[in-house]
Write a protein that holds these residues in place. Structure first.
Motif, PDB file in Angstrom:
ATOM      1  N   ARG A   1     -52.423  16.427  24.603  1.00 35.14           N
ATOM      2  CA  ARG A   1     -51.118  15.935  24.186  1.00 35.14           C
ATOM      3  C   ARG A   1     -50.167  15.966  25.366  1.00 35.14           C
ATOM      4  N   ARG A   2     -49.511  14.855  25.616  1.00 37.72           N
ATOM      5  CA  ARG A   2     -48.545  14.793  26.713  1.00 37.72           C
ATOM      6  C   ARG A   2     -47.176  15.202  26.211  1.00 37.72           C
ATOM      7  N   SER A   3     -46.406  15.843  27.065  1.00 34.49           N
ATOM      8  CA  SER A   3     -45.092  16.323  26.660  1.00 34.49           C
ATOM      9  C   SER A   3     -44.041  15.224  26.731  1.00 34.49           C
ATOM     10  N   GLY A   4     -44.311  14.163  27.466  1.00 36.51           N
ATOM     11  CA  GLY A   4     -43.322  13.118  27.649  1.00 36.51           C
ATOM     12  C   GLY A   4     -42.420  13.368  28.847  1.00 36.51           C
ATOM     13  N   LEU A   5     -42.580  14.505  29.503  1.00 35.61           N
ATOM     14  CA  LEU A   5     -41.781  14.827  30.677  1.00 35.61           C
ATOM     15  C   LEU A   5     -42.426  14.225  31.918  1.00 35.61           C
ATOM     16  N   LYS A   6     -41.598  13.777  32.858  1.00 39.12           N
ATOM     17  CA  LYS A   6     -42.150  13.222  34.097  1.00 39.12           C
ATOM     18  C   LYS A   6     -42.827  14.299  34.928  1.00 39.12           C
ATOM     19  N   ASN A   7     -42.228  15.482  34.965  1.00 41.14           N
ATOM     20  CA  ASN A   7     -42.797  16.593  35.731  1.00 41.14           C
ATOM     21  C   ASN A   7     -42.709  17.862  34.881  1.00 41.14           C
ATOM     22  N   PRO A   8     -43.690  18.091  34.025  1.00 41.47           N
ATOM     23  CA  PRO A   8     -43.614  19.251  33.127  1.00 41.47           C
ATOM     24  C   PRO A   8     -43.589  20.587  33.860  1.00 41.47           C
ATOM     25  N   GLN A   9     -44.285  20.684  34.995  1.00 39.42           N
ATOM     26  CA  GLN A   9     -44.273  21.934  35.765  1.00 39.42           C
ATOM     27  C   GLN A   9     -42.852  22.285  36.207  1.00 39.42           C
ATOM     28  N   ALA A  10     -42.130  21.298  36.720  1.00 37.97           N
ATOM     29  CA  ALA A  10     -40.759  21.538  37.182  1.00 37.97           C
ATOM     30  C   ALA A  10     -39.842  21.874  36.014  1.00 37.97           C
ATOM     31  N   ALA A  11     -40.052  21.238  34.880  1.00 37.39           N
ATOM     32  CA  ALA A  11     -39.226  21.523  33.705  1.00 37.39           C
ATOM     33  C   ALA A  11     -39.411  22.961  33.243  1.00 37.39           C
ATOM     34  N   VAL A  12     -40.649  23.420  33.242  1.00 37.58           N
ATOM     35  CA  VAL A  12     -40.930  24.786  32.808  1.00 37.58           C
ATOM     36  C   VAL A  12     -40.376  25.783  33.819  1.00 37.58           C
ATOM     37  N   ARG A  13     -40.521  25.486  35.110  1.00 42.39           N
ATOM     38  CA  ARG A  13     -39.939  26.369  36.134  1.00 42.39           C
ATOM     39  C   ARG A  13     -38.429  26.458  35.970  1.00 42.39           C
ATOM     40  N   GLY A  14     -37.799  25.332  35.688  1.00 43.43           N
ATOM     41  CA  GLY A  14     -36.354  25.317  35.486  1.00 43.43           C
ATOM     42  C   GLY A  14     -35.940  26.140  34.280  1.00 43.43           C
ATOM     43  N   LEU A  15     -36.727  26.079  33.221  1.00 40.67           N
ATOM     44  CA  LEU A  15     -36.449  26.882  32.039  1.00 40.67           C
ATOM     45  C   LEU A  15     -36.515  28.368  32.372  1.00 40.67           C
ATOM     46  N   GLY A  16     -37.561  28.783  33.066  1.00 39.51           N
ATOM     47  CA  GLY A  16     -37.705  30.194  33.432  1.00 39.51           C
ATOM     48  C   GLY A  16     -36.602  30.657  34.367  1.00 39.51           C
ATOM     49  N   ALA A  17     -36.324  29.855  35.384  1.00 34.76           N
ATOM     50  CA  ALA A  17     -35.278  30.226  36.345  1.00 34.76           C
ATOM     51  C   ALA A  17     -33.907  30.252  35.681  1.00 34.76           C
ATOM     52  N   GLY A  18     -33.646  29.284  34.820  1.00 36.40           N
ATOM     53  CA  GLY A  18     -32.362  29.255  34.117  1.00 36.40           C
ATOM     54  C   GLY A  18     -32.175  30.455  33.214  1.00 36.40           C
ATOM     55  N   THR A  19     -33.237  30.846  32.540  1.00 35.44           N
ATOM     56  CA  THR A  19     -33.175  32.028  31.682  1.00 35.44           C
ATOM     57  C   THR A  19     -32.867  33.275  32.506  1.00 35.44           C
ATOM     58  N   LEU A  20     -33.507  33.392  33.652  1.00 44.59           N
ATOM     59  CA  LEU A  20     -33.271  34.557  34.506  1.00 44.59           C
ATOM     60  C   LEU A  20     -31.873  34.552  35.116  1.00 44.59           C
ATOM     61  N   VAL A  21     -31.365  33.374  35.454  1.00 43.04           N
ATOM     62  CA  VAL A  21     -30.005  33.296  36.009  1.00 43.04           C
ATOM     63  C   VAL A  21     -28.980  33.711  34.948  1.00 43.04           C
ATOM     64  N   LEU A  22     -29.188  33.267  33.709  1.00 43.63           N
ATOM     65  CA  LEU A  22     -28.296  33.710  32.629  1.00 43.63           C
ATOM     66  C   LEU A  22     -28.378  35.221  32.443  1.00 43.63           C
ATOM     67  N   GLU A  23     -29.563  35.754  32.587  1.00 42.81           N
ATOM     68  CA  GLU A  23     -29.724  37.199  32.479  1.00 42.81           C
ATOM     69  C   GLU A  23     -28.987  37.920  33.602  1.00 42.81           C
ATOM     70  N   VAL A  24     -29.030  37.370  34.799  1.00 39.28           N
ATOM     71  CA  VAL A  24     -28.303  37.961  35.928  1.00 39.28           C
ATOM     72  C   VAL A  24     -26.811  38.010  35.620  1.00 39.28           C
TER      73      VAL A  24
END
Length: 131
Positions: A20-43
Motif C-alpha cells: 500500500r502506498r501512502s501517497g506521499l512523495k517522500n515518505p521517509q522524509a515525512a516520517v523524519r519530520g514527524l519525529g523531529a517535530g515531536t522532539l522539538v515540541l518536547e524541547v
C-alpha cells in the motif's frame, strides 16, 4: 456485444498484493519530520518547565532542573539524528527516562507520560507509512 463488466479478466478484478502506498512523495522524509517535530515540541515544553520547577520543586530543584536540561540536550541531538533507525528507539528511551524522572518531581513524570503517548503515536504513524 459484451458489456464492460463481462470484459474484465479475473486478474483485473482481484486485488493485487502490492504494498500500500501512502501517497506521499517522500515518505521517509515525512516520517523524519514527524519525529523531529515531536522532539522539538518536547524541547520547548521541557525548557518551559524550568521556571515552575524553580518555584515548586523545593529541595530537589537542582537535580530536577539538571534532569530537564539533560533531557533537552538529548532531545535536540535525537531530533537531528532522525535519519538513523536507532534514533526512534532512543526517543522511546528518552520518554522512559522522563517518566523515571518523576522520582525527582512529579512534573517530569507528567511530561514523560504526555510525550510518551505522543511518541507512541508517532511510532505508530511511522509503522503505518513505512510498513
Amino acid at each position: 456485444m459484451t458489456g464492460p463488466e463481462e470484459d474484465a479478466t479475473p486478474a483485473e478484478s482481484t486485488p493485487t498484493a502490492a504494498p500500500r502506498r501512502s501517497g506521499l512523495k517522500n515518505p521517509q522524509a515525512a516520517v523524519r519530520g514527524l519525529g523531529a517535530g515531536t522532539l522539538v515540541l518536547e524541547v520547548i515544553v521541557l525548557l518551559l518547565t524550568i521556571a515552575p520547577l524553580t518555584v515548586i520543586a523545593g529541595d530537589r530543584k537542582g537535580p530536577a532542573i539538571t534532569a530537564v536540561l539533560v533531557a533537552t540536550v538529548l532531545a535536540i541531538v535525537l531530533a537531528g539524528s532522525m535519519k538513523r533507525d536507532w534514533a526512534w528507539t532512543a526517543g522511546a528511551v528518552l520518554q522512559g527516562l522522563l517518566l523515571a524522572g518523576g522520582f525527582l518531581h512529579w512534573t517530569l513524570a507528567a511530561v514523560g507520560v504526555i510525550f510518551g503517548l505522543t511518541w507512541a503515536y508517532a511510532m505508530h504513524v511511522r509503522r503505518s507509512i513505512l510498513g
